[in-house]
Design an enzyme around this catalytic site. Structure first.
Site, PDB file in Angstrom:
ATOM      1  N   LEU A 194       0.842  -1.200   0.000  1.00  0.00           N
ATOM      2  CA  LEU A 194       0.000   0.000   0.000  1.00  0.00           C
ATOM      3  C   LEU A 194       0.874   1.245   0.000  1.00  0.00           C
ATOM      4  O   LEU A 194       1.871   1.322   0.722  1.00  0.00           O
ATOM      5  CB  LEU A 194      -0.917  -0.008   1.223  1.00  0.00           C
ATOM      6  CG  LEU A 194      -1.815  -1.244   1.377  1.00  0.00           C
ATOM      7  CD1 LEU A 194      -2.714  -1.095   2.588  1.00  0.00           C
ATOM      8  CD2 LEU A 194      -2.645  -1.485   0.115  1.00  0.00           C
ATOM      9  N   GLY A 234       3.008  -8.661   6.392  1.00  0.00           N
ATOM     10  CA  GLY A 234       3.381  -7.825   7.528  1.00  0.00           C
ATOM     11  C   GLY A 234       3.219  -6.361   7.165  1.00  0.00           C
ATOM     12  O   GLY A 234       3.365  -5.977   5.996  1.00  0.00           O
ATOM     13  N   GLY A 235       2.894  -5.540   8.161  1.00  0.00           N
ATOM     14  CA  GLY A 235       2.728  -4.116   7.904  1.00  0.00           C
ATOM     15  C   GLY A 235       1.665  -3.869   6.851  1.00  0.00           C
ATOM     16  O   GLY A 235       0.533  -4.345   6.964  1.00  0.00           O
ATOM     17  N   ASP A 236       2.038  -3.159   5.791  1.00  0.00           N
ATOM     18  CA  ASP A 236       1.082  -2.830   4.728  1.00  0.00           C
ATOM     19  C   ASP A 236       1.383  -3.624   3.454  1.00  0.00           C
ATOM     20  O   ASP A 236       1.025  -3.211   2.360  1.00  0.00           O
ATOM     21  CB  ASP A 236       1.100  -1.330   4.438  1.00  0.00           C
ATOM     22  CG  ASP A 236       2.500  -0.818   4.082  1.00  0.00           C
ATOM     23  OD1 ASP A 236       3.440  -1.631   4.042  1.00  0.00           O
ATOM     24  OD2 ASP A 236       2.651   0.397   3.845  1.00  0.00           O
ATOM     25  N   GLU A 237       2.044  -4.775   3.599  1.00  0.00           N
ATOM     26  CA  GLU A 237       2.414  -5.588   2.435  1.00  0.00           C
ATOM     27  C   GLU A 237       1.645  -6.898   2.408  1.00  0.00           C
ATOM     28  O   GLU A 237       1.504  -7.571   3.431  1.00  0.00           O
ATOM     29  CB  GLU A 237       3.924  -5.867   2.442  1.00  0.00           C
ATOM     30  CG  GLU A 237       4.401  -6.560   1.168  1.00  0.00           C
ATOM     31  CD  GLU A 237       5.908  -6.643   1.075  1.00  0.00           C
ATOM     32  OE1 GLU A 237       6.526  -5.576   0.836  1.00  0.00           O
ATOM     33  OE2 GLU A 237       6.464  -7.736   1.249  1.00  0.00           O
TER      34      GLU A 237
END
Length: 317
Positions: A194, A234-237
């Protein structure tokens, strides 16, 4: 996929299962006398709410259990064509949520532990269980299965989105790689990141960022086939495994669909700042490489090239 889709866990609360009407029961019993006894006890427990089916051999038991239509299964230890172990070892309990109670004439610890080891949720002795014993066993089995599925969900699925986590993703990647190599099929790995989500977290808080992440996860699931796997790395991936790829034109169309769906799902969220775009990288096996790890590295590198050019696009390895 997301919880509630065909590739994930969509288990019910045990209290809802116990109170269902009709209550679907599978009895695997080739002896008519013992089947009639089970039928009598079950009718005493559930009355008009009972919906009962019978299987008389191993294959019939496997076919009916695999359908996932039953709230509980009473499985005779010795059944025509084999035994309980033969049935239990051929059921995919990763996708079948039906609890199984083994019923056996053998009242010994080793037989009981064997049944539990191969996937049974409880064990009762044939002809010696009263209505209250069977009721307790059914409720215990349903609660045990629920806890087992919850633990599996925590181990294999991302708690924020319900998508597969990295552990499950790599397991699926290895599985798809082996299958594709064996059958001469192509598959692809897609990495989706993102754009500018860190700015949202910094200016609007992590709750807003989490809502964007959930919207993107929902958009990815809506964009894919049920046979594909979508995971949160993980995170925005996010990462996806796309099976049985025919050509790059279809992948290009899919990338456009993913971008549009992510933008639309995010726009539908109230009180979130601005549009949401993404950067996408794709690698195809065996066109780009023949190893799963290199596939992921190449797709990730392609995604970062898009990111460096301002995002909101896609690129092949």
């Amino acid at each position: 996929m997301l919880i509630g889709d065909s590739d994930t866990l969509a288990f019910q609360d045990p209290e809802e299962v116990c109170a269902k009407s009709p209550f679907h029961v599978l009895v695997v019993e080739d002896d008519l006398v013992h089947f009639t006894y089970c039928q009598h006890v079950l009718h005493s427990l559930y009355g008009k709410d009972l919906e009962l089916e019978r299987a008389v051999d191993c294959q019939g038991a496997i076919d009916l259990l695999s359908s996932g239509r039953f709230d509980i299964c009473l499985l005779d230890y010795m059944v025509k064509g084999g035994n309980a172990k033969d049935v239990l070892t051929r059921i995919d309990f990763g996708s079948v949520e039906t609890p199984v109670i083994v019923i056996s004439a053998l009242d010994d610890r080793d037989t009981m532990l064997e049944a539990l080891r191969y996937g049974a949720d409880d064990y009762v002795v044939k002809g010696r269980f009263a209505e209250s014993d069977l009721n307790r066993a059914i409720q215990y089995a349903i609660y045990r299965k629920y806890k087992e599925m919850r633990l599996r969900q925590r181990a294999l699925y991302d708690p924020l989105t319900g998508l597969a986590n990295r552990h499950l993703f790599f397991d699926r990647l290895d599985e798809v790689h082996r299958f594709s190599a064996r059958h001469g099929e192509k598959y692809a790995v897609m990495v989706v990141d993102l754009d500018r989500l860190k700015h949202v977290n910094d200016t609007k808080g992590h709750e807003a960022g989490d809502r964007y992440i959930r919207a993107a996860a929902n958009a990815l699931v809506c964009s894919m086939r049920s046979s594909d796997t979508v995971a949160r790395a993980g995170g925005d991936e996010f990462v996806a495994i796309l099976k049985n790829i025919r050509d790059k034109q279809s992948l290009m169309r899919l990338c456009a669909v993913v971008k549009d769906n992510i933008a639309a799902k995010a726009a539908a969220e109230e009180d979130l700042p601005g549009p949401l775009t993404c950067s996408i990288g794709i690698a195809v096996n065996p066109d780009d490489t023949e190893t799963p790890a290199e596939m992921l590295r190449l797709a990730d590198a392609a995604m970062y090239q898009v990111k460096r050019l301002g995002g909101n696009g896609f690129r092949f390895a």
